[in-house]
Design an enzyme around this catalytic site. Structure first.
Site, short mmCIF file in Angstrom:
data_model
loop_
_atom_site.label_atom_id
_atom_site.label_comp_id
_atom_site.label_asym_id
_atom_site.label_seq_id
_atom_site.Cartn_x
_atom_site.Cartn_y
_atom_site.Cartn_z
N SER A 148 42.75 31.76 -11.79
CA SER A 148 43.73 31.54 -11.00
C SER A 148 44.66 32.75 -11.61
O SER A 148 44.76 33.77 -11.61
CB SER A 148 44.37 30.25 -11.00
OG SER A 148 45.41 30.06 -10.30
N ASP A 307 48.62 35.22 -6.00
CA ASP A 307 48.04 35.26 -7.14
C ASP A 307 46.54 35.82 -7.07
O ASP A 307 46.24 35.93 -6.05
CB ASP A 307 48.25 33.89 -8.13
CG ASP A 307 47.21 32.89 -7.33
OD1 ASP A 307 46.73 33.01 -6.13
OD2 ASP A 307 47.03 31.68 -7.98
N ASP A 309 43.21 34.84 -7.29
CA ASP A 309 42.38 34.30 -6.20
C ASP A 309 42.91 33.69 -5.12
O ASP A 309 42.30 33.38 -4.36
CB ASP A 309 41.81 33.10 -6.94
CG ASP A 309 42.65 31.81 -7.27
OD1 ASP A 309 43.70 32.23 -7.55
OD2 ASP A 309 42.03 30.69 -7.14
N ASP A 311 45.07 31.65 -3.74
CA ASP A 311 45.37 30.22 -3.25
C ASP A 311 46.90 29.88 -3.47
O ASP A 311 47.26 28.73 -3.24
CB ASP A 311 44.51 29.26 -4.11
CG ASP A 311 44.44 29.10 -5.65
OD1 ASP A 311 45.57 30.19 -6.24
OD2 ASP A 311 44.13 28.27 -6.24
#
Length: 578
Positions: A148, A307, A309, A311
């Site tokens: 993340s 961010d 990834d 999400d």
């Protein structure tokens, strides 16, 4: 160093099972006892969702051996669900971090060696698309390789179950038990890639899933006419912070009609070092430095950033002085609740049993807005997996209709196409929302001020105390246990009216000395409820070596709210540090 640590280090250092690069990396550590101990004093633990750690050689690091071990445990767990589960398989996605592609392939080939079909994307993909793909392909599970918004030296491995949500505690404990049965990491096998492909155990996926994911996202639009009307003049600056968001976010905005999107060139391409930022985190203003400079030059109306990834998403808007300010996750959440429910009300589409889901450390402002629209609000523990779990419960019981789920840490899910926070759909709705208010002669900042006037001046803050290594983990646990044992009647001059202990699953009411059961899973979180509904909460991060302090207040005006917020945070910091 204890004898086990030394033995583990010597094994990895000398055994030919470990590749030459691994052994060389460990050889270079000779004499550095502290680093050796940190790498080998324990196994990298599979927590409630997966594993996460610094990339490197060692049992307490992210590497192909620890990834292989976690995957073997998952494979053994899937075996318990029979041949159909193995045939359905597992879909795997990965982001731009160091070793993400290699960890993805390692996991796929371990699954293949266990006769479990693995689907992998042809290139990096976002976490919400992985969640969507689990549902679309009807796999038994999913894996995403990501850390993340952690610093560049980290990577991670998250597991999803067949509903597309991160695994529940029940599945996590089952996988953990299987991992514990793996006594020798050298017993883990992987199938040759060419053989896996030829036997139909490794399948490459891509464009078809992309197209269906984007179509599912676009269906969540509430006022598509807004983008069609002013999308060519409403100017947006977007940064994916070197991550996976670049393609899907830009694509969905363009297809919806937002054609005046300026990508931050320095941050638009994947970069595992995240070379332009200290942390690739849209919660941090520093992450938007390049974007703000461009927005000022281009006179843009909105900045968004996702961010690595994709999400989480952050929004930056102009205040009344013309300066760009980063909205908090709570502020964006409140704006989304109002915008979505207002749009649904206009169309007569608010379900009679509609619900909003948020976490226990998320602002109460969104809940107040939802209640004004007659929409029920559910609280969950921190972590979007619990929101995903609630969505599943609602679908199975047909008792409630899910509308929106969100948490203060910049995670939102509009719609049910995925079961994890989705910065692709959230970016689209934030842009649509900002354009809608723009068409009414307002900025998002001004829309937020109207919410404060209507619903109350809510303010929140979060501070993280970083405590690294083995000693840090122990200190965090000791702080929480001391607070639990001693109790708190006052925080400075502010009376504590109740203490919610989510590890003991109870709420203690200080006024009448009664106790209530908290019907949420166990979690090492303590929340102090103060007079007038203000609150403070402590919890250890699930992904970083940090103790997090959350504060939420409501007051008659912003100045009063800010003072109260500062006082309570100072009092809690003092209590934690003494």
């Amino acid at each position: 160093m204890n004898i086990t640590t030394i033995k583990n280090y010597e094994l990895w250092l000398t055994d030919a099972y470990f590749d030459e690069d691994t052994r060389k990396e460990l050889k270079d550590l000779q004499g550095n006892e502290k680093e050796i101990e940190d790498r080998f004093y324990k196994d990298l633990e599979f927590g409630t969702g997966g594993i996460r750690g610094i990339v490197g050689a060692g049992t307490n690091r992210m590497n192909k051996y620890t990834v292989g071990k976690a995957t073997q445990g998952l494979a053994n767990y899937i075996h318990k669900y029979g041949e159909e589960a193995k045939e359905r398989g597992v879909v795997i996605a990965y982001d731009c971090r160091h070793m993400s592609r290699e960890f993805c392939q390692e996991a796929a080939l371990v699954l293949a060696a266990n006769n479990i079909r693995a689907y992998i994307f042809d290139d990096l993909r976002s976490t919400p698309e992985l969640s969507f793909a689990v549902r679309k392909l009807n796999t038994i599970a999913g894996i995403v390789i990501t850390a993340s918004h952690n610093p560049a030296e980290y990577n991670g491995y998250k597991v999803y179950w067949e509903d597309g949500a991160q695994i529940t505690s029940e599945h996590a404990l089952g996988i953990i038990e299987e991992i514990k049965k793996i006594y020798d990491i050298k017993d883990i096998y992987r199938l040759n890639k060419d053989i896996a492909i030829s036997e139909g155990l490794l399948i490459i996926i891509g464009k078809e899933v992309d197209d269906e994911f984007i179509d599912a996202v676009k269906k969540q639009s509430l006022r598509p006419e807004v983008a069609k009307k002013i999308g060519d003049t409403f100017k947006i600056v977007y940064t994916p912070l070197h991550g996976t968001g670049s393609k899907p976010v830009k694509r969905v905005l363009k297809e919806m009609g937002f054609t005046n999107v300026i990508a931050v060139a320095e941050q638009d391409k994947p970069d595992p070092n995240f070379s332009t930022v200290k942390y690739p985190n849209p919660e941090e203003r520093e992450s938007f430095t390049h974007a703000i400079n461009i927005a000022k030059k281009e006179s843009a109306q909105l900045i968004i950033g996702t961010d690595p990834d994709c999400d989480r998403v952050g929004a930056v808007v102009k205040n009344n002085s013309g300066e760009f300010v980063v909205l908090t996750g709570n502020q964006t959440g409140a704006l989304l609740v109002e915008y979505i429910l207002e749009a649904l009300k206009e169309k007569g589409k608010i379900p009679n049993n509609g619900t909003i889901i948020k976490t226990i450390v998320t602002s109460e402002m969104g809940a107040k807005i939802a209640n004004e629209y007659g929409v029920k609000v559910f609280n969950t523990l921190t972590g979007f997996k619990y929101i995903g779990e609630k969505i599943k419960q609602f679908e199975e019981s047909n008792q409630y209709e899910y509308i929106l789920g969100y948490e203060e840490s910049y995670g939102y899910l509009i719609g049910k196409h995925a079961r994890d926070k989705d910065a692709v759909v959230s970016s689209m709705i934030i842009c649509e929302m900002a354009a809608y208010y723009h068409s009414k002669g307002m900025t998002l900042y001004e829309a937020l001020q109207l919410l404060y006037k209507k619903y109350g001046y809510y303010r929140e803050d979060l501070k993280s105390i970083t405590l690294e290594g083995k000693e840090g983990i122990e200190k965090i646990q000791n702080i929480l246990q001391a607070l639990r044992n001693e109790g708190v009647e006052y925080l400075g001059s502010y009376r504590v009216v109740a203490t919610e202990d989510y590890l003991l699953q109870r709420r203690l009411n200080n006024k009448n000395k009664t106790e209530e059961v908290l019907n949420l899973p166990k979690s090492n979180v303590i929340k102090l409820i103060l007079e007038n509904g203000n609150w403070v909460a402590l919890r250890p991060s699930g992904t970083e070596p940090k103790l997090k302090i959350y504060v939420g207040v409501e007051a008659n005006n912003i100045k009063e709210a800010d003072k109260l917020l500062k006082d309570l945070m100072n009092e809690m910091e003092f209590k934690v540090n003494t």
